[in-house]
Enzyme design. Structure first.
Site, PDB file in Angstrom:
ATOM      1  N   GLY A  27      -2.394  -8.949  -7.152  1.00 14.14           N
ATOM      2  CA  GLY A  27      -1.402  -8.709  -6.110  1.00 14.14           C
ATOM      3  C   GLY A  27      -0.159  -8.009  -6.607  1.00 14.14           C
ATOM      4  N   LYS A  28      -0.291  -7.335  -7.725  1.00 13.98           N
ATOM      5  CA  LYS A  28       0.859  -6.663  -8.353  1.00 13.98           C
ATOM      6  C   LYS A  28       1.476  -5.596  -7.450  1.00 13.98           C
ATOM      7  CE  LYS A  28      -0.082  -3.827 -11.843  1.00 13.98           C
ATOM      8  NZ  LYS A  28      -1.463  -4.192 -11.550  1.00 13.98           N
ATOM      9  N   THR A  29       0.643  -4.820  -6.749  1.00 20.84           N
ATOM     10  CA  THR A  29       1.164  -3.761  -5.877  1.00 20.84           C
ATOM     11  C   THR A  29       1.933  -4.359  -4.702  1.00 20.84           C
ATOM     12  OG1 THR A  29      -0.646  -2.280  -6.499  1.00 20.84           O
ATOM     13  CG2 THR A  29       0.553  -1.753  -4.484  1.00 20.84           C
ATOM     14  N   ILE A  30       1.428  -5.445  -4.139  1.00 21.26           N
ATOM     15  CA  ILE A  30       2.128  -6.120  -3.049  1.00 21.26           C
ATOM     16  C   ILE A  30       3.488  -6.606  -3.525  1.00 21.26           C
ATOM     17  CG2 ILE A  30       2.099  -8.154  -1.554  1.00 21.26           C
ATOM     18  CD1 ILE A  30      -0.920  -7.854  -1.360  1.00 21.26           C
ATOM     19  N   LYS A  51       4.667   4.863 -10.003  1.00 15.33           N
ATOM     20  CA  LYS A  51       3.370   4.420 -10.507  1.00 15.33           C
ATOM     21  C   LYS A  51       2.921   5.487 -11.493  1.00 15.33           C
ATOM     22  CE  LYS A  51      -0.576   1.975 -10.317  1.00 15.33           C
ATOM     23  NZ  LYS A  51      -0.754   0.529 -10.394  1.00 15.33           N
ATOM     24  N   ASP A  65      -2.520   2.841  -4.680  1.00 12.77           N
ATOM     25  CA  ASP A  65      -1.277   2.110  -4.936  1.00 12.77           C
ATOM     26  C   ASP A  65      -0.061   2.935  -4.532  1.00 12.77           C
ATOM     27  OD1 ASP A  65      -2.752   0.016  -5.918  1.00 12.77           O
ATOM     28  OD2 ASP A  65      -2.344   0.439  -8.029  1.00 12.77           O
ATOM     29  N   ALA A 129      -0.400  -0.219 -14.596  1.00 11.94           N
ATOM     30  CA  ALA A 129      -1.805  -0.235 -14.177  1.00 11.94           C
ATOM     31  C   ALA A 129      -2.480  -1.460 -14.785  1.00 11.94           C
ATOM     32  CB  ALA A 129      -2.507   1.044 -14.632  1.00 11.94           C
ATOM     33  N   PRO A 218       5.367 -14.566  -1.312  1.00 15.16           N
ATOM     34  CA  PRO A 218       4.636 -14.715  -0.046  1.00 15.16           C
ATOM     35  C   PRO A 218       3.244 -14.080  -0.137  1.00 15.16           C
ATOM     36  CG  PRO A 218       6.853 -13.866   0.311  1.00 15.16           C
ATOM     37  CD  PRO A 218       6.636 -13.847  -1.160  1.00 15.16           C
ATOM     38  N   LEU A 220       1.035 -12.342   1.891  1.00 14.41           N
ATOM     39  CA  LEU A 220       0.863 -11.590   3.131  1.00 14.41           C
ATOM     40  C   LEU A 220       0.091 -10.316   2.811  1.00 14.41           C
ATOM     41  CD1 LEU A 220       4.441 -11.903   4.689  1.00 14.41           C
ATOM     42  CD2 LEU A 220       2.371 -13.112   5.400  1.00 14.41           C
TER      43      LEU A 220
END
Length: 259
Positions: A27-30, A51, A65, A129, A218, A220
């Protein structure tokens, strides 16, 4: 891999943050997109989101991403081409993805690009990455990029069983590569760990790795499929994420100290 560092052996501090993780698919991108929205909309900081390398996608792909960072953070004035420097076809670690694409990767060029983005008063938010030890080439990993750019590191870790070993190992690796300023935040669905398990995992990691664990972000899920093309869907996601995130006092205090 050999160890590389600044000539004085210390990590120099710059305005910004490098978001990495203990592995891929956590969930790093979130988290990065949400933090971008927090700095931009709540802290009113001018930020750049970057990125350096992404693989297994193309620009414009809603699953990329770069696409999700731009829409999730709300930084719609930044072209997606400016978000990602290298977009590689094969879904592999950058080292192998560069080789398959026939691209001679230069770590020096990556640092030049990062430092170009650090020249103005913007806060540079970088998403690596995969995990912190993912390699660009035989000599350089995500940790080396964070160290050379002088950025603190936020490690995104799974909230569930097994995270203590993975996280302690990742923290130790980061420190071996010269990272001195880092914290951990959990990410994952509520089914992975209940409140007691989260508290126990955080306590063990803090005791064993001597690093702050700043709670759980969170959970989500970002818009997907057709909804990923709708700006309104991303606005709604961002508002819900921020409404919850601002109550993470330990996390927001750590971020504000580095703003």
């Amino acid at each position: 891999m050999s160890s590389h560092s600044h000539t004085d052996g210390k990590q120099h501090t710059a305005r910004g943050l490098f978001v990495s993780s203990t592995g891929t698919g956590i969930g790093k991108t979130i988290v990065t997109a949400g933090i971008g929205a927090y700095y931009h909309e709540i802290c009113r900081r001018r930020i750049r989101i970057w990125k350096p390398v992404q693989s297994g996608v193309t620009l414009g792909d809603p699953e990329a991403d770069s696409y999700r960072l731009r829409l999730g953070s709300g930084l719609l004035h930044i072209p997606e081409e400016e978000v990602a420097t290298w977009t590689l076809q094969d879904p592999l670690a950058p080292w192998m993805a560069f080789e398959r694409a026939g691209i001679e990767f230069s770590f020096g060029c990556l640092l030049e690009e990062g430092r170009r983005r650090q020249k103005d008063d913007s806060f540079l938010l970088v998403e690596g990455a995969g995990g912190i030890a993912v390699p660009f080439n035989a000599a350089h990993t995500m940790a080396d990029a964070a160290r050379e750019l002088g950025l603190p590191v936020l490690l995104v870790a799974s909230s569930g069983l097994g995270t203590v070993s993975h996280t302690v190992t990742a923290v130790q690796y980061a420190r071996e590569r010269g990272i001195t300023d880092l914290a951990v935040v959990f990410s994952g669905p509520p089914t992975l760990a209940d409140d007691r398990e989260l508290a126990e995992n955080a306590r063990m990691i803090e005791a064993m790795a001597e690093v702050p664990v700043c709670g759980i972000v969170p959970w989500l899920v970002q818009p997907s499929h057709a909804r990923a093309m709708e700006t309104a869907a991303w606005t709604a996601w961002r508002q819900r994420w921020l409404a919850s995130f601002v109550h993470m006092k330990k996390m927001t205090a750590w971020l504000q100290e580095r703003a």
